[in-house]
Design an enzyme around this catalytic site. Structure first.
Site, PDB file in Angstrom:
ATOM      1  N   HIS A 195     -26.623  32.627  44.215  1.00  0.00           N
ATOM      2  CA  HIS A 195     -27.877  31.916  43.987  1.00  0.00           C
ATOM      3  C   HIS A 195     -27.846  31.147  42.675  1.00  0.00           C
ATOM      4  CE1 HIS A 195     -30.297  34.635  46.879  1.00  0.00           C
ATOM      5  NE2 HIS A 195     -29.411  33.886  47.476  1.00  0.00           N
ATOM      6  N   ARG A 302     -32.327  21.289  58.326  1.00  0.00           N
ATOM      7  CA  ARG A 302     -31.975  22.663  58.732  1.00  0.00           C
ATOM      8  C   ARG A 302     -33.269  23.426  58.990  1.00  0.00           C
ATOM      9  NH1 ARG A 302     -27.667  22.077  54.392  1.00  0.00           N
ATOM     10  NH2 ARG A 302     -25.709  22.636  55.387  1.00  0.00           N
ATOM     11  N   ARG A 338     -32.228  19.425  63.365  1.00  0.00           N
ATOM     12  CA  ARG A 338     -31.320  20.356  64.030  1.00  0.00           C
ATOM     13  C   ARG A 338     -32.124  21.547  64.527  1.00  0.00           C
ATOM     14  NH1 ARG A 338     -26.499  23.074  60.757  1.00  0.00           N
ATOM     15  NH2 ARG A 338     -28.182  24.304  59.864  1.00  0.00           N
ATOM     16  N   GLU A 436     -18.558  21.936  65.179  1.00  0.00           N
ATOM     17  CA  GLU A 436     -18.333  22.951  64.148  1.00  0.00           C
ATOM     18  C   GLU A 436     -17.303  23.982  64.600  1.00  0.00           C
ATOM     19  OE1 GLU A 436     -22.097  23.811  61.891  1.00  0.00           O
ATOM     20  OE2 GLU A 436     -22.880  23.968  63.935  1.00  0.00           O
ATOM     21  N   ASN A 459     -18.485  22.751  57.153  1.00  0.00           N
ATOM     22  CA  ASN A 459     -18.516  24.112  56.592  1.00  0.00           C
ATOM     23  C   ASN A 459     -18.091  25.112  57.662  1.00  0.00           C
ATOM     24  OD1 ASN A 459     -19.773  22.691  54.571  1.00  0.00           O
ATOM     25  ND2 ASN A 459     -21.823  23.367  55.101  1.00  0.00           N
ATOM     26  N   ASP A 460     -18.748  25.008  58.817  1.00  0.00           N
ATOM     27  CA  ASP A 460     -18.393  25.938  59.892  1.00  0.00           C
ATOM     28  C   ASP A 460     -17.049  25.581  60.517  1.00  0.00           C
ATOM     29  OD1 ASP A 460     -20.285  28.020  60.042  1.00  0.00           O
ATOM     30  OD2 ASP A 460     -21.787  26.569  60.684  1.00  0.00           O
ATOM     31  N   ARG A 470     -17.139  32.137  55.777  1.00  0.00           N
ATOM     32  CA  ARG A 470     -17.552  31.336  54.620  1.00  0.00           C
ATOM     33  C   ARG A 470     -18.370  32.130  53.615  1.00  0.00           C
ATOM     34  NH1 ARG A 470     -21.804  27.230  57.653  1.00  0.00           N
ATOM     35  NH2 ARG A 470     -22.837  26.919  55.668  1.00  0.00           N
ATOM     36  N   CYS A 507     -21.879  16.148  58.075  1.00  0.00           N
ATOM     37  CA  CYS A 507     -23.025  16.660  57.312  1.00  0.00           C
ATOM     38  C   CYS A 507     -22.710  17.960  56.584  1.00  0.00           C
ATOM     39  CB  CYS A 507     -24.251  16.812  58.208  1.00  0.00           C
ATOM     40  SG  CYS A 507     -24.021  18.014  59.516  1.00  0.00           S
TER      41      CYS A 507
HETATM   42  C1  PEP Z   1     -21.836  22.929  58.533  1.00  0.00           C
HETATM   43  O1  PEP Z   1     -21.524  23.979  59.100  1.00  0.00           O
HETATM   44  O2  PEP Z   1     -21.018  22.169  57.982  1.00  0.00           O
HETATM   45  C2  PEP Z   1     -23.246  22.504  58.463  1.00  0.00           C
HETATM   46  C3  PEP Z   1     -23.595  21.332  57.992  1.00  0.00           C
HETATM   47  O3  PEP Z   1     -24.182  23.390  58.867  1.00  0.00           O
HETATM   48  P1  PEP Z   1     -24.600  24.676  58.011  1.00  0.00           P
HETATM   49  O4  PEP Z   1     -23.984  24.558  56.653  1.00  0.00           O
HETATM   50  O5  PEP Z   1     -26.085  24.652  57.973  1.00  0.00           O
HETATM   51  O6  PEP Z   1     -24.040  25.787  58.839  1.00  0.00           O
HETATM   52 MG    MG Z   2     -22.944  24.926  60.432  1.00  0.00          MG
END
Ligand code: PEP
Ligand code: MG
Length: 577
Positions: A195, A302, A338, A436, A459-460, A470, A507
């Site tokens: 955080h 989100r 989303r 993802e 990210n995913d 992650r 994104c």
């Molecule tokens: C991702 O997974 O890259 C993404 C943008 O979604 P989140 O980070 O909300 O899982």
């Molecule tokens: Mg994601």
């Protein structure tokens, strides 16, 4: 003599100032028994401290700058909820009543019980919540020990330009420090996703974590420099060194001021390719930031944050109001909403998703399809808002075409229900899917043929491609978006988009990292969505890029054998004129 202490830079920038050492671990908690006739008095003392802690956090909440509200409000709200929870109100009172311990000790006992529970949970996200318990208990214990007028252990931080060297900092403390004009923070605890790191980035405070026992080498009041770019804390510098760091700091500030000039410049490469630069938001409060940086719209809303910290999901009306507020505030710019991405790192609680699904479990669209009423409620709310401005609908974590077909059925059903009720909506609302999961990236063409746009969640995609959770620090070294496998999947998805005439967005975090911008443009990505603070820097790179020159170089990335080679080639690409 100069001394350099290494840590992890989690928020960029240079901070220069006098050190202020803050050690929460030093709080001595007294233990004593109280006479039976003092029990109720002691409980009142605890109740009063809890109330003061709540009032302090509410006041801190008010001080949060509007443009970065969601990141921080969420953390403060979580602490407020804890302060109202039976576990921190009723249980310590019961300890005082039963065991006749003083309030500070009763809280300590209850904290130990709660931390034991957290330690047993095999879920990295929930384990991070143990920090919240510690922060909240610490605030109340401090009030009990020092009296209601006291604030926290920060001491005299009102002096601006202090560099805080702490063992640990809470979100509330960070907001207070920001208000007092802190120069930088250095913490022993915390990681990149903690955080304190997220908040420091949002607030633009240079920050390091994982710097151990800086207080053994640095005295209170000593002049220090924090370099958040490379992750180092420096002391014992000469006047000449300090002057050079001051110069770098001034250059950085000037550069930030120059970037602000780009706010209204359209996102377009030197060879005329339009690039949509949008922002990621989590709450409607975040949209102030969209205007500040001249975003072309919202590329990722989100919505799971609407479902968090509550027992019951928001109903159609509540969601409609939220989406409408965002659409109205964007006055004609597209808003990509989303659908609920519950599970894994985004736990919603109560009766909404009680099973806390893991990253590979019944999460995101899988969960929505399993709960058709919950899903249709959200779809109806989004559809209703689409009558008031351009909305794009985005589905998280698609894995199979079968899921997509089911989503379409649900969408048709939701439209049918609204039509019956006489509610207007946009029947041509664009439908997009998040790429993802490696399976979706490998089949991107099939998805692209059936969707209006794709959005790569790097990210995913990184987590699933490399099988590295992650949220799990232990495999943090494997979570690497530079891995050639991740590169190939991004390239494959972008190529599928180009072959079918389907716009492809990114994104995930890399969309906001200027180091990646040229690579993504070279692959053919035409939309980037990122945290607002990153947008202008990325726009600068877009304006200075020529995709016709990037394409042949970027194509070589997928031939690289490891991350180091990818990074090296990206450096060359970034240095192209
Ligand atoms: C991702 O997974 O890259 C993404 C943008 O979604 P989140 O980070 O909300 O899982
Ligand atoms: Mg994601």
């Amino acid at each position: 003599m100069p001394l350099a202490l290494l840590g992890t830079g989690v928020s960029r920038g240079i901070g220069i100032g006098r050190a202020r050492i803050v050690r929460h671990g030093d709080l001595d908690i007294p233990q004593y028994r109280i006479a039976p006739h003092w029990v109720e008095e002691e409980i009142s003392r605890l109740t009063a401290a809890l109330e003061t802690a709540r009032a302090q956090l509410r006041a801190i909440r008010e001080q949060i700058p509007a443009a970065i509200a969601s990141d921080i409000v969420g953390f403060i709200d979580a602490h407020l909820l804890m302060l109202e929870d039976q576990a921190l109100t009723g249980a310590p009172a019961e300890i005082i009543r039963q065991q006749r311990f003083n309030a500070e000790w009763a809280l300590k006992l209850q904290q130990e019980t709660l931390l034991r529970v957290f330690d047993e949970i095999d879920d990295p996200y929930l384990r991070t919540r143990r920090d919240d318990v510690e922060h909240v208990v610490r605030r109340v214990q401090f009030l009990l020990l020092k009296g209601p007028g006291s604030h926290d252990r920060l001491g005299p931080t009102e002096e601006p330009d202090r560099v805080i060297l702490a063992d640990d900092l809470s979100p509330g403390e960070l907001v207070t420090l920001h208000r007092h004009g802190v120069a930088a923070i250095v913490s022993e605890r915390g990681g990149t996703a903690s955080h304190v790191a997220i908040l420091a980035r949002s607030l633009g405070i240079p920050a390091l974590v994982a710097v151990h026992r800086a207080d053994q080498f640095i005295r209170d009041g000593e002049m220090v420099v924090v370099d958040g770019h490379v992750g180092v804390l420096l002391t014992g510098l000469t006047e000449a060194d300090l002057a050079s760091y001051r110069q770098r700091q001034t250059q950085e500030r000037r550069r930030r001021a120059d970037l602000r000039q780009l706010k209204d410049v359209p996102g377009r490469t030197r060879d005329g390719v339009p690039v949509e630069l949008a922002i990621n938001i989590e709450l409607d409060a975040d949209i102030a930031a969209a205007r500040q940086v001249g975003a072309a719209g919202v590329g990722l809303y989100r919505t799971e944050f609407l479902y968090m910290n509550r027992e019951q999901p928001p109903d159609e009306e509540e969601q409609f109001e939220q989406y409408l507020a965002v659409v109205r505030a964007l006055s004609g710019a597209p808003v990509t909403i989303r659908t609920l991405d519950a599970g894994a790192d985004k736990q919603v609680g109560g009766e909404i998703a009680p099973s806390c699904p893991s990253a590979l479990g019944l999460r995101a669209v899988r969960y929505s399809l399993k709960e058709p009423e919950l899903f249709k409620t959200q779809l109806r709310a989004i559809l209703r808002a689409s009558a008031h401005g351009p909305i794009r609908l985005l589905i998280p974590m698609l894995t199979t075409l079968e899921e997509l077909a089911q989503v379409r059925q649900m969408l048709a059903a939701a439209m049918g229900e609204l039509a019956q009720r006489g509610h207007p909506f946009d029947p041509t609302l664009p439908l997009g899917g998040m790429i993802e999961v490696p399976a979706a990236a490998l089949c991107a063409r099939q998805f692209a043929q059936r969707l209006d746009f794709l959005s790569i969640g790097t990210n995913d995609l990184t987590q699933y491609t490399l099988a590295a959770d992650r949220m799990d620090q232990a495999v943090g070294h494997l979570f690497d978006p530079f891995h050639p496998a991740v590169m190939r999947l991004i390239q494959l998805t972008a190529a599928a988009g180009e072959a079918t005439g389907t716009p492809v967005a990114v994104c995930g975090e890399v969309a906001g990292d200027p180091f990646f911008t040229r690579t993504l443009l070279g692959f053919g990505v035409s939309r980037l969505s990122m945290p607002p603070a990153a947008l202008l820097e990325v726009k600068r790179v877009v304006l200075e890029s020529d995709t016709s020159r990037l394409r042949p170089r970027v194509a070589q990335l997928v031939e690289c054998s490891d991350s180091a080679a990818v990074m090296g080639l990206m450096e060359e690409i970034n240095a192209l004129n």
